[in-house]
Design a protein around this motif. Structure first.
Motif, short mmCIF file in Angstrom:
data_model
loop_
_atom_site.label_atom_id
_atom_site.label_comp_id
_atom_site.label_asym_id
_atom_site.label_seq_id
_atom_site.Cartn_x
_atom_site.Cartn_y
_atom_site.Cartn_z
N VAL A 250 59.83 -43.52 15.80
CA VAL A 250 58.46 -43.50 16.31
C VAL A 250 57.87 -44.89 16.13
O VAL A 250 58.34 -45.67 15.29
N PRO A 251 56.84 -45.25 16.90
CA PRO A 251 56.24 -46.57 16.73
C PRO A 251 55.53 -46.70 15.38
O PRO A 251 54.95 -45.72 14.87
N VAL A 252 55.61 -47.89 14.80
CA VAL A 252 55.04 -48.16 13.48
C VAL A 252 54.17 -49.41 13.57
O VAL A 252 54.56 -50.41 14.16
N LEU A 253 53.00 -49.34 12.96
CA LEU A 253 52.12 -50.49 12.83
C LEU A 253 51.92 -50.78 11.36
O LEU A 253 51.54 -49.89 10.59
N VAL A 254 52.19 -52.02 10.95
CA VAL A 254 51.99 -52.45 9.56
C VAL A 254 50.93 -53.54 9.56
O VAL A 254 51.05 -54.56 10.24
N LEU A 255 49.87 -53.33 8.78
CA LEU A 255 48.77 -54.29 8.69
C LEU A 255 48.64 -54.81 7.27
O LEU A 255 48.74 -54.03 6.31
N THR A 256 48.40 -56.11 7.14
CA THR A 256 48.19 -56.73 5.84
C THR A 256 47.03 -57.72 5.92
O THR A 256 46.62 -58.15 7.00
N SER A 257 46.54 -58.11 4.76
CA SER A 257 45.64 -59.25 4.68
C SER A 257 46.42 -60.52 5.04
O SER A 257 47.66 -60.51 5.11
N ASP A 258 45.71 -61.61 5.24
CA ASP A 258 46.39 -62.85 5.56
C ASP A 258 46.93 -63.56 4.32
O ASP A 258 47.74 -64.47 4.43
N ARG A 259 46.48 -63.13 3.13
CA ARG A 259 46.99 -63.76 1.92
C ARG A 259 46.79 -62.86 0.72
O ARG A 259 45.98 -61.94 0.73
N SER A 260 47.56 -63.15 -0.32
CA SER A 260 47.43 -62.48 -1.60
C SER A 260 46.81 -63.44 -2.61
O SER A 260 46.82 -64.66 -2.42
N GLY A 261 46.28 -62.91 -3.67
CA GLY A 261 45.67 -63.73 -4.71
C GLY A 261 45.55 -62.94 -5.99
O GLY A 261 46.14 -61.86 -6.14
N THR A 262 44.76 -63.46 -6.92
CA THR A 262 44.62 -62.81 -8.22
C THR A 262 43.19 -62.43 -8.56
O THR A 262 42.98 -61.55 -9.40
N ASP A 263 42.21 -63.07 -7.93
CA ASP A 263 40.83 -62.78 -8.35
C ASP A 263 39.83 -62.63 -7.20
O ASP A 263 38.71 -62.23 -7.43
N GLU A 264 40.20 -62.93 -5.98
CA GLU A 264 39.28 -62.75 -4.85
C GLU A 264 39.49 -61.36 -4.26
O GLU A 264 40.03 -61.19 -3.17
N HIS A 265 39.03 -60.36 -4.99
CA HIS A 265 39.36 -58.98 -4.65
C HIS A 265 38.82 -58.53 -3.29
O HIS A 265 39.41 -57.66 -2.65
N LEU A 266 37.72 -59.10 -2.86
CA LEU A 266 37.08 -58.64 -1.63
C LEU A 266 37.72 -59.22 -0.37
O LEU A 266 37.61 -58.63 0.70
N THR A 267 38.39 -60.35 -0.49
CA THR A 267 38.87 -61.06 0.71
C THR A 267 40.35 -61.39 0.70
O THR A 267 40.84 -62.04 1.63
#
Length: 323
Positions: A250-267
């Motif tokens: 079946v078709p699958v869509l995977v979405l992520t943020s553009d980056r990971s970090g340690t303390d900028e929890h909102l963005t």
């Protein structure tokens, strides 16, 4: 393990008003061995013109989490889709029954048992007359959902994954050490505490601490939460199974943020490494789409307004083209 709920169970446990208030309803899903999950629905979306919506979306939450996203339900409903969510056994609305039976909240010995929860939810949704079912998993739910879809061909017509937990967010040597540790300990002492889920991300999201969201801290903790060996062993085993390839048809869509970090929890994604997700995503099947949400939080649906709206537009647009 039962692969489908008893038909009699489909006629039990009526819809009742939900904690989210007007327009949301919940019902108990009886499961094997007297376990329970909870199905939530956005009532106006189910049959807006007197007939069942063609497509139903089933949201599956993450670890130490539950469904509290009315804005996501409303956005999908505005696109013509029925919206449901499941609180898996031991989580949120399903917490009390699980703990009363002597189990640890938010955890099971083997996450494969969540297939029973999704079986029951899918059966109830299909019984409502929807033609197509999309399962939308976040974080740990993003691990559970594709494994369920692979093990139950035909149950889901598409899979959407919001920051799915495909890989333990640690350097490779630490991942190897954790696997070795819990491989044995999870069998002989499954309730042993091997780590804690820190509350920084949840605290940053909550309105009491400057965030936008007023979720229940009794269900999404504001304190370190103990992670037990048996549960972690099953997660790592499931991640290895997924990484070997699922061949989803079946078709699958995977979405992520553009980056990971340690303390900028909102963005940023401060829980998972987005590069891990992107590296593993092609193993899901032959029809996998990857989308990046700039400035997205770990739960993309809880991002600041601009990123949140981009996420919801991406999901709605992809569903319109793929389901």
């Amino acid at each position: 393990m039962s692969t489908a709920p008893d038909p009699q169970d489909l006629r039990t446990s009526a819809w009742r008003p939900d904690v989210l208030g007007e327009d949301f309803e919940a019902r108990t899903l009886p499961l094997p061995d007297d376990a329970e999950a909870t199905l939530v629905r956005y009532a106006p979306s189910v049959a807006p013109d007197g007939a069942p919506a063609r497509v139903a979306v089933l949201a599956v939450h993450g670890f130490v989490d539950y469904f509290f996203h009315p804005h996501a339900a409303q956005a999908l409903a505005a696109a013509g889709h029925a919206f449901y969510a499941v609180d898996l056994r031991g989580h949120g609305r399903s917490w009390d029954a699980h703990v009363a039976a002597g189990h640890d909240p938010n955890q099971v010995r083997d996450i494969a048992v969540y297939a029973q929860d999704l079986d029951a939810a899918a059966a109830r949704i299909r019984a409502a007359g929807h033609e197509r079912l999309v399962v939308l998993g976040h974080s740990t739910g993003g691990l559970v959902a594709p494994l369920w879809a692979a093990a139950r061909p035909g149950r889901a017509d598409a899979v959407v994954l919001n920051s799915p937990w495909f890989v333990l967010n640690r350097p490779a040597p630490q991942r190897w050490a954790a696997t070795v540790l819990v491989a044995g300990l999870g069998l002989v002492a499954p309730r042993a505490v091997v780590s804690h889920l820190e509350p920084d991300y949840a605290l940053a999201m909550h309105s009491d601490h400057g965030g936008e969201w007023d979720f229940d801290p009794a269900w999404k903790w504001h304190e370190p939460f103990p992670v037990r060996a048996g549960w972690m062993r099953s997660v790592l085993r499931s991640q290895r199974r997924l990484a070997r390839g699922l061949d989803l048809d079946v078709p699958v869509l995977v979405l992520t943020s553009d980056r990971s970090g340690t303390d900028e929890h909102l963005t940023t994604d401060t829980v998972l490494a987005v590069e891990h997700i992107r590296a593993v995503a092609p193993a899901l099947g032959d029809d996998v789409s990857l989308m990046t949400i700039r400035g997205g939080a770990h739960d993309l649906a809880l991002s600041p307004p601009e990123a949140r709206e981009e996420y919801l537009r991406a999901v709605v647009g992809w569903l319109g083209a793929s389901v």
